[in-house]
Scaffold this active site. Structure first.
Site, mmCIF file in Angstrom:
data_model
loop_
_atom_site.group_PDB
_atom_site.id
_atom_site.type_symbol
_atom_site.label_atom_id
_atom_site.label_comp_id
_atom_site.label_asym_id
_atom_site.label_seq_id
_atom_site.Cartn_x
_atom_site.Cartn_y
_atom_site.Cartn_z
ATOM 1 N N CYS A 1 -11.627 4.626 2.058
ATOM 2 C CA CYS A 1 -12.356 4.016 3.020
ATOM 3 C C CYS A 1 -12.709 4.953 4.177
ATOM 4 C CB CYS A 1 -11.707 2.776 3.681
ATOM 5 S SG CYS A 1 -10.136 3.006 4.476
ATOM 6 N N ASP B 1 -6.500 4.599 -4.993
ATOM 7 C CA ASP B 1 -6.916 4.060 -3.561
ATOM 8 C C ASP B 1 -5.899 4.685 -2.409
ATOM 9 O OD1 ASP B 1 -8.796 2.930 -1.464
ATOM 10 O OD2 ASP B 1 -7.870 1.028 -1.711
ATOM 11 N N PRO C 1 -3.096 -4.201 0.917
ATOM 12 C CA PRO C 1 -2.557 -5.468 1.146
ATOM 13 C C PRO C 1 -2.839 -6.329 -0.161
ATOM 14 C CG PRO C 1 -4.568 -5.270 2.261
ATOM 15 C CD PRO C 1 -4.183 -3.852 1.939
ATOM 16 N N GLY C 2 -3.615 -5.789 -0.930
ATOM 17 C CA GLY C 2 -3.697 -6.758 -2.458
ATOM 18 C C GLY C 2 -5.137 -7.065 -2.632
ATOM 19 N N GLY C 3 -6.150 -6.624 -1.727
ATOM 20 C CA GLY C 3 -7.503 -7.359 -1.878
ATOM 21 C C GLY C 3 -8.123 -6.751 -3.203
ATOM 22 N N ALA D 1 -1.299 -0.093 -3.733
ATOM 23 C CA ALA D 1 -2.210 -1.324 -3.831
ATOM 24 C C ALA D 1 -2.188 -2.322 -2.563
ATOM 25 C CB ALA D 1 -1.650 -2.102 -4.994
ATOM 26 N N GLU E 1 3.381 -0.243 -4.562
ATOM 27 C CA GLU E 1 3.396 -0.071 -3.140
ATOM 28 C C GLU E 1 4.619 0.605 -2.760
ATOM 29 O OE1 GLU E 1 3.070 0.462 0.548
ATOM 30 O OE2 GLU E 1 1.238 0.013 -0.546
#
Length: 458
Positions: A387, A334, A269-271, A267, A290
């Protein structure tokens, strides 16, 4: 032109001096460009900091093109040059060929002075090479480059050959060329309005710069001019988070509802975790996993700043099976990836990624996806996102997962976002890759490159 102009003063422009220091750390010691720049640019004013960033990012991104040209101009292989001399040549040549904002004599003069500070007797070569480059100009030097083949495109657009060949094969020659060219341009700066506090329209009215909204993502604002994001009182107050529109699309695709229990694996940096909490109106729970304690701490601080009280941070390894069973309504997977969709924002990532490392990542990605699938309740929804623009990490991984997990089916995201559908040449060989997947492409969509698949458990 160089002839007839007065000699430059020996005082070096602060932005160039900072950029040179950062580049030495990157090229000689393997530092990450963004982190080194942040550490070295604190004393600069905003304008010089912006120029230093452009110099550093551009020089690192275009390193292969610059080295190719330096080899011809210096008439010797770049790797045989003293590292401080090579760093000076790369920096000076980048500004002469790609920025063109300062007089040639200022660029060359500062480069010579920088070489004197670190190099042992190489300033004469720096002067000769850069003066010749200034005489010939970008029209001659860059005009001689072609991108007719993947190997030539790798040099012209400064990408590793393996990436150029992969995109050529998977996306087609036209999109591969356009994507590589666009990777070297400044990326978008987008803000996600924290809807736990206010909406995008209210945020836009408070910002001191011009923005425009996104028609598909109500909380997104794209900046139209430079803005010191992290120095803004609005940032400190939790009014927004800097996040690409492609990254915002991930939480939108998962579409959590208030009161649900959501698992976000990998998770930091938390965006996305805080975006999920905002979409849930802080009602329910987002378990943000994390394994790195430092990154987990940063995630906690981000959630606190954005008032995302629904987020609960858990320090754990996402590849290990969970003890709470199939208890989550929605799961976001992710995982770490090769990052080939964010090369604009991460200038040195293209030089760090390798086919071997990518192959190892695929194994971890598959393991994390399996953990997420087991944690999802029957009837629940799972989103897998990366990404990167790499079929082995994206569509082929999903195809393999579906083959071995018949209780999961794929949603048709292409019907919801047809302009973002994954439909590139070569992406669906022999019908092996399922339809309904999304892939944002930076050159086409003007945002980061993200892959998104949404699965449902029967």
């Amino acid at each position: 032109m160089m002839a007839g102009v007065p000699k430059p003063a020996t005082a070096i422009a602060p932005a160039r001096s900072c950029a040179y220091t950062v580049l030495l750390r990157v090229f000689q010691h393997g530092a990450y460009a963004d982190q080194a720049l942040q550490a070295e640019s604190r004393a600069l004013d905003p304008r010089d900091r912006a120029l230093a960033m452009r110099l550093v990012y551009g020089t690192v991104q275009r390193m292969d093109t610059l080295d190719h040209l330096i080899g011809g101009l210096a008439q010797r292989p770049p790797e045989r040059l003293d590292p401080p001399v090579l760093a000076t040549l790369r920096l000076g040549l980048y500004e002469l060929l790609y920025l063109r904002g300062s007089p040639d004599y200022a660029v060359v003069g500062d480069a010579v002075e920088l070489a004197k500070t670190r190099a042992r007797g190489g300033h004469g070569l720096v002067n000769a090479v850069l003066r010749r480059a200034a005489r010939e100009g970008p029209g001659v030097l860059l005009g001689a480059l072609t991108d007719a083949t993947p190997e030539q495109a790798a040099v012209k657009h400064s990408h590793p050959e393996w990436i150029a060949r992969m995109w050529w094969r998977e996306l087609g020659a036209h999109d591969a060329r356009a994507l590589m060219a666009f990777d070297n341009e400044p990326g978008e700066v987008a803000l996600r309005a924290n809807t736990l506090l206010s909406d995008a329209a209210a945020l836009a009215a408070e910002l001191p710069v011009r923005t425009h909204p996104d028609p598909e993502i109500p909380e997104a604002l794209v900046l139209e001019e430079p803005f010191d994001v992290h120095g803004s009182p609005l940032w400190k107050a939790g009014a927004f988070l800097a996040q690409s529109r492609a990254a915002m699309l991930v939480a939108r695709t998962l579409a959590p509802r208030p009161g649900e229990r959501v698992l976000d694996l990998c998770a930091a940096p938390g965006g996305k975790s805080t975006h999920l909490a905002a979409l849930m109106e802080n009602r329910g729970e987002v378990v943000a996993v994390e394994r790195n304690q430092r990154r987990a701490g940063a995630l906690v601080r981000t959630a606190q700043r954005l008032r995302a009280s629904a987020v609960r941070v858990e320090i754990a390894d996402a590849t290990l099976s969970r003890t709470d069973g199939a208890s989550f309504d929605r799961v976001l997977v992710d995982p770490p990836c090769s990052g080939l969709g964010v090369l604009q924002a991460r200038p040195d990532q293209r030089w760090r990624a390798t086919p071997e490392a990518t192959a190892e990542m695929v194994q971890a990605q598959a393991a994390i996806l399996a953990v997420g699938a087991r944690a999802l309740r029957p009837g629940g929804v799972l989103v897998y996102s990366t990404c990167t623009i790499s079929p082995t990490e994206n569509e082929r991984l999903i195809a393999a997962f579906l083959d071995s997990n018949p209780d999961f089916s794929l949603d048709d995201l292409a019907a919801e976002w047809p302009a973002l559908a994954l439909s590139a040449p070569g992406a669906q060989p022999s019908g092996a890759i399922p339809a309904g997947l999304l892939l944002t492409l930076p050159h086409r969509d003007r945002t980061a490159g993200f892959f998104i698949a949404r699965l449902r458990r029967s």
